[in-house]
Design a protein around this motif. Structure first.
Motif, short mmCIF file in Angstrom:
data_model
loop_
_atom_site.label_atom_id
_atom_site.label_comp_id
_atom_site.label_asym_id
_atom_site.label_seq_id
_atom_site.Cartn_x
_atom_site.Cartn_y
_atom_site.Cartn_z
N GLN A 63 -10.17 32.65 111.87
CA GLN A 63 -9.37 31.73 111.08
C GLN A 63 -8.52 30.80 111.94
OE1 GLN A 63 -6.51 33.78 108.61
NE2 GLN A 63 -5.30 34.49 110.35
N LYS A 67 -10.21 39.51 104.96
CA LYS A 67 -10.99 40.60 105.55
C LYS A 67 -10.41 40.92 106.92
CE LYS A 67 -15.74 41.58 107.09
NZ LYS A 67 -17.08 41.01 107.27
N ARG A 86 -18.13 37.07 109.37
CA ARG A 86 -17.59 36.61 108.09
C ARG A 86 -18.74 36.12 107.21
NH1 ARG A 86 -12.24 36.31 107.14
NH2 ARG A 86 -13.13 36.87 105.12
N SER A 106 -10.93 33.30 105.31
CA SER A 106 -11.99 32.31 105.52
C SER A 106 -12.35 31.66 104.19
CB SER A 106 -13.24 32.95 106.14
OG SER A 106 -13.89 33.78 105.20
N GLU A 145 -22.53 42.37 103.85
CA GLU A 145 -21.92 42.20 105.17
C GLU A 145 -22.26 43.43 106.01
OE1 GLU A 145 -17.85 39.72 104.19
OE2 GLU A 145 -17.96 41.83 103.63
#
Length: 545
Positions: free
Chosen positions: A408, A514, A417, A521, A314
């Protein structure tokens, strides 16, 4: 069920009244209300009001997300239903750039006046942020798509299936476990429908209807003479599918061990195996620590991929944006820039993918209006890319976003994400049985278990659900108290074989956390069974006294 899922779902079982106060949940509703979609024309009219209000207030860019988020929980234990809950969360989020900075505001007042006020607040937030003096946002170019739509390709909408049918299925599974000698059993079914509308000043008006489903159970058997107990959780995977996932299809087994499910899941078959295997775990021999070759089933390997490949690639973690909460990454930019950082063996090919049918992460467009795609992250063992969104793309020289932005809920700002991050199948024909035949001293691990990994995603330890000793190419019996330890680079460089595409299956996390404030997610991780040579295995049995 993993600990975080257990806490999340049993929290739902505490009572429907608590749901509206939780992130991503709104009012409780009648299930029939979930079947009435919001008119697309109305959403476009609202979006235009918001975009125009943002531009009039000084925004150079703006996007609007109108979201209706539906959740349904059916939670049972033994012969009774603990809870059935249906929730709806409906509102608007507006994100803007003004004076080179981001601003965001949200409202549950789904009217023209409500969205105009939210847009003006978002611009005010952006202008306040600009006073801090941070570098201006650089957005990767993105063409407008006009009016388009996308829908999860489901065969049977889970929200249209009567509650009684779902309850009967779960209670039948519970009854099968109790008939097989289980002392305790719980089962749940969690359905999600995200009705999302996105519009931006780039000229996109995107309507999406996203569906996800998560059936699971936990079976417990007790040995009262030893004061011991063992559990076996379901081998189901949460999926981006409709209720058709629970319509059984033929399953396979490896040397008679346990069923493997690819596209459809038979909960009744699985729970019968689970009840038998929970009993076998009570008498399984404890592992002798040492070096073993590990044959890792996709139902286990998905979590290792998630923690040791998904998170460290990420880009926001790499850049330190998540250091205060989720941590950083050992895969720093200098390793990528070198062009030859050996993340794993040449058998290791990992892709980011937001398009795979049936996966949790599959959508047509991400939450900033970018068409989704598939790209290489690890190629022949070498780190070649990361996961990036529009305002990160320039950092790694990309001309466009990779389409992995998500929020979300309508009231949360979208950010980077994880897409589906998956190990690609081997190119040479290889079955699991033939892989096992080439192992002299090894352990076959099925199902995910406990794990521990450091803040840079480098040193780790993973457990599992089922462990089978491999001796001279054959399954020799069940083992217990197994966990393996390694560092990420060492582990993936020990990968010596990956089964072919005929064994490829998905696993995944239904609520991966996160960000600050934290968001959840859902993401899938696919793989075929893989072989890792000479991995350190420890005994996790707790000694008393």
């Amino acid at each position: 069920m993993r600990r975080r899922d257990f806490i999340f779902l049993t929290g739902m079982g505490a009572g429907a009244l608590v749901l509206p106060g939780m992130p991503g949940f709104g009012k409780t509703i009648d299930p029939q209300e979930a079947l009435n979609p919001v008119d697309t024309k109305f959403k476009k009219e609202l979006s235009d009001v918001g975009l125009n209000a943002a531009k009039a207030a000084g925004a150079s860019y703006a996007d609007v997300r109108i979201g209706r988020y539906l959740n349904q929980f059916v939670i049972t234990r033994e012969n009774r239903v603990l809870n059935v809950a249906n929730t709806e969360s409906y509102g608007i989020g507006v994100r803007v750039i003004a004076n080179g900075c981001w601003g965001f505001a949200a409202t549950n007042e789904v009217t023209k006046d409500g969205i105009a006020k939210a847009a003006k607040r978002a611009v005010a937030v952006a202008k306040a942020n600009a006073k801090i003096g941070s570098p201006p946002v650089q957005l990767a170019p993105q063409k407008g798509y006009g009016e388009v739509s996308w829908k999860t390709p489901i065969e049977k909408n889970a929200f249209e299936v009567p509650i009684k049918e779902k309850v009967d299925l779960l209670l039948s599974a519970n009854a099968a476990a109790m008939a097989g000698g289980a002392n305790f059993v719980n089962s749940t079914l969690f359905a999600v429908n995200e009705q999302k509308y996105f519009a931006s000043t780039d000229g996109s008006y995107i309507d999406q209807d996203v569906h996800r489903l998560f059936p699971n159970f936990t079976v417990t058997k007790i040995d009262p003479t030893k004061g011991a107990f063992e559990t076996r959780r379901s081998l189901s995977s949460p999926v981006g599918m409709g209720y058709e996932y629970l319509i059984p299809s033929a399953s396979e087994t490896v040397q008679g061990v346990t069923p493997r499910y690819k596209k459809r899941y038979d909960i009744l078959e699985d729970i019968k195996f689970a009840t038998k295997q929970a009993g076998e775990k009570l008498t399984a021999k404890s592992v002798d620590p040492g070096k073993y070759d590990l044959v890792l089933d996709p139902s286990h390997l998905w979590l290792t991929i998630h923690e040791s490949v998904g998170h460290p690639t990420e880009l926001d973690r790499v850049l330190g944006y998540e250091a205060n909460f989720a941590g950083t990454s050992f895969l720093t930019l200098d390793k990528w820039k070198s062009g030859n950082f050996k993340f794993g063996s040449d058998k290791v090919n990992v892709v980011g993918d937001k398009t795979q049918v049936g996966s949790l992460g599959a959508v047509g467009y991400d939450d900033e209006g970018v068409g989704t795609k598939k790209w290489d992250i690890i190629k022949d063992g070498v780190l070649v890319n990361y996961q990036a969104i529009r305002d990160q793309a320039h950092i790694i020289g990309l001309k466009e976003s990779q389409g992995c932005c998500y929020a979300q809920n309508w009231q949360d700002v979208q950010f980077q994400r994880m897409p589906n991050v998956s190990l690609q199948p081997g190119k040479t024909p290889l079955s699991v049985d033939n892989m096992i035949k080439n192992v002299e001293k090894g352990i076959y691990i099925i199902g995910d278990g406990s794990f521990s990994i450091d803040q840079q995603r480098y040193n780790f330890q993973f457990g599992g659900q089922l462990f089978y000793e491999i001796k001279d190419g054959k399954i020799a019996g069940m083992m217990n108290d197994v966990a393996y330890q390694a560092n990420t680079q060492e582990f993936w460089n020990s990968c010596s074989a990956v089964c072919d595409e005929n064994d490829y299956r998905l696993g995944g996390s239904f609520n991966d956390g996160k960000g600050q404030p934290s968001q959840s997610s859902a993401v899938s991780h696919g793989s075929s069974t893989a072989l890792f040579k000479g991995v350190n295995v420890i005994n996790t049995k707790r000694k008393i006294g």
